[in-house]
Write an enzyme that holds these catalytic residues in place. Structure first.
Site, PDB file in Angstrom:
ATOM      1  N   ALA A 189      10.544   5.678   4.280  1.00 41.48           N
ATOM      2  CA  ALA A 189      11.956   5.487   4.589  1.00 41.48           C
ATOM      3  C   ALA A 189      12.158   4.434   5.673  1.00 41.48           C
ATOM      4  CB  ALA A 189      12.566   6.816   5.025  1.00 41.48           C
TER       5      ALA A 189
ATOM      6  N   LYS B 109       2.924  -4.335   8.718  1.00 40.65           N
ATOM      7  CA  LYS B 109       3.941  -3.283   8.662  1.00 40.65           C
ATOM      8  C   LYS B 109       5.314  -3.932   8.789  1.00 40.65           C
ATOM      9  CE  LYS B 109       5.151   1.197  10.672  1.00 40.65           C
ATOM     10  NZ  LYS B 109       4.754   2.235  11.657  1.00 40.65           N
TER      11      LYS B 109
ATOM     12  N   HIS C   4       7.309  -0.376   5.323  1.00 41.57           N
ATOM     13  CA  HIS C   4       6.414  -0.678   4.211  1.00 41.57           C
ATOM     14  C   HIS C   4       5.118  -1.228   4.790  1.00 41.57           C
ATOM     15  CE1 HIS C   4      10.409  -0.657   2.435  1.00 41.57           C
ATOM     16  NE2 HIS C   4       9.873  -0.572   1.233  1.00 41.57           N
ATOM     17  N   LEU C   5       3.988  -0.791   4.235  1.00 41.45           N
ATOM     18  CA  LEU C   5       2.690  -1.237   4.729  1.00 41.45           C
ATOM     19  C   LEU C   5       1.987  -2.061   3.654  1.00 41.45           C
ATOM     20  CD1 LEU C   5       0.617  -1.059   7.081  1.00 41.45           C
ATOM     21  CD2 LEU C   5      -0.406   0.871   5.851  1.00 41.45           C
TER      22      LEU C   5
ATOM     23  N   LEU D 276       0.822  -1.212   0.000  1.00 38.99           N
ATOM     24  CA  LEU D 276       0.000   0.000   0.000  1.00 38.99           C
ATOM     25  C   LEU D 276       0.852   1.256   0.000  1.00 38.99           C
ATOM     26  CD1 LEU D 276      -2.705  -1.058   2.622  1.00 38.99           C
ATOM     27  CD2 LEU D 276      -2.816  -1.262   0.130  1.00 38.99           C
TER      28      LEU D 276
ATOM     29  N   ASP E  89       3.219  12.031  15.238  1.00 40.13           N
ATOM     30  CA  ASP E  89       3.017  12.409  13.830  1.00 40.13           C
ATOM     31  C   ASP E  89       1.525  12.552  13.549  1.00 40.13           C
ATOM     32  OD1 ASP E  89       3.591  13.018  11.190  1.00 40.13           O
ATOM     33  OD2 ASP E  89       3.727  10.920  10.568  1.00 40.13           O
TER      34      ASP E  89
END
EC number: 3.6.-.-
Length: 272
Positions: free
Chosen positions: A29, A48, A32-33, A25, A171
């Site tokens: 950095a 993840k 990755h999902l 998806l 975040d």
């Protein structure tokens, strides 16, 4: 000069032969999902992966990756226990074998949250308002604004629950919030529904903290995100703070500190 196509890192062993294979998806950095299947329940899940960093010393790489995946998982487990809307942790593992030649990657399998990213909800709403060209009547406009106010209060409520549990997100943006809604397939140009639970996602930078400064900075980051990404919705940000106060008894101290954080932010903007 053409660039070579991106090749993601190998999937962890439990997911190399799943049917259908995991779907990538997003790639960042640090992680990755993927969307995949939880093997025990055969239900959708979010995977993840924190890949190994070849530029780091292998021992340091494994230590940092393990520490970060565990910190993220601990925050999620704590928040689920406290009743905050976040994905449940289903499984995790890290690869710490092989001495200096071992892989330092790690993975975290989480509950799949069905819905719309809040950023997309606001983008569709702003596109609808723009397309209307001022043709909305007073009642229609008031109804649209009430929808936004309600969603804003929902965002404030889930952030208040987060801080009440002693966790800082790190975040907070509308890209890291999902609205659980059945109105996913809305057509372009239509006003999106804004009813449903707001769920916090992506705790890669999260940590446990009871610092009012950290909480205030969390809110300030979210406020700045609205200012830069959703200018038409920004004027309703006070509703976020109202929802925050409703769900977190210590909000008054945090909001007072938020004023200080805002002042420092303005000074930095003036100085450049």
């Amino acid at each position: 000069m053409s660039q070579d196509p991106y090749t993601p890192p190998p999937l962890p062993k439990p997911f190399t032969n799943t049917t259908p294979p995991p779907t990538l998806l997003t790639q960042g950095a640090e992680a990755h999902l993927y969307k995949t299947i939880h093997l025990n329940t055969n239900t959708p899940a979010a995977l993840k992966i924190r890949p190994s960093k070849p530029y780091r010393h292998p021992i340091l790489d494994r230590r940092l990756t393990r520490q970060r995946i565990l910190q993220e998982a601990r925050c999620l487990v704590k928040l689920v226990r406290e009743g905050v809307n976040v994905p449940a942790v289903l499984a995790l593992d890290w690869e710490g074998q092989g001495g200096e030649n071992g892989n330092g990657g790690a993975w975290l399998l989480m509950e799949w949250i069905e819905g719309l990213v809040v950023r997309v909800v606001f983008e569709r709403w702003e596109a609808f308002i723009k397309a209307s060209g001022g043709s909305l009547g007073e009642k229609e406009l008031r109804r649209e604004e009430e929808k936004v106010r309600g969603l804003m209060r929902g965002i404030g409520g889930v952030v208040g629950g987060l801080h009440k549990a002693g966790v800082i997100h790190g975040d907070l943006t509308t890209s890291n919030l999902i609205l659980r809604t059945g109105d996913v397939d809305i057509k372009d140009g239509e006003s999106p529904a804004m009813v449903g639970d707001v769920v916090l996602i992506d705790f890669g930078l999260a940590g446990q903290s009871s610092s009012e400064e950290d909480r205030a900075v969390d809110l300030y980051v979210l406020e700045r995100a609205f200012g830069s990404t959703h200018p038409q919705a920004e004027k309703f940000f006070e509703e976020v703070l109202e929802g925050y106060k409703d769900s977190y008894k210590g909000a008054a101290v945090t909001l007072k500190r938020l004023q200080d954080v805002r002042m420092r932010g303005r000074k930095r903007s003036m100085i450049g």
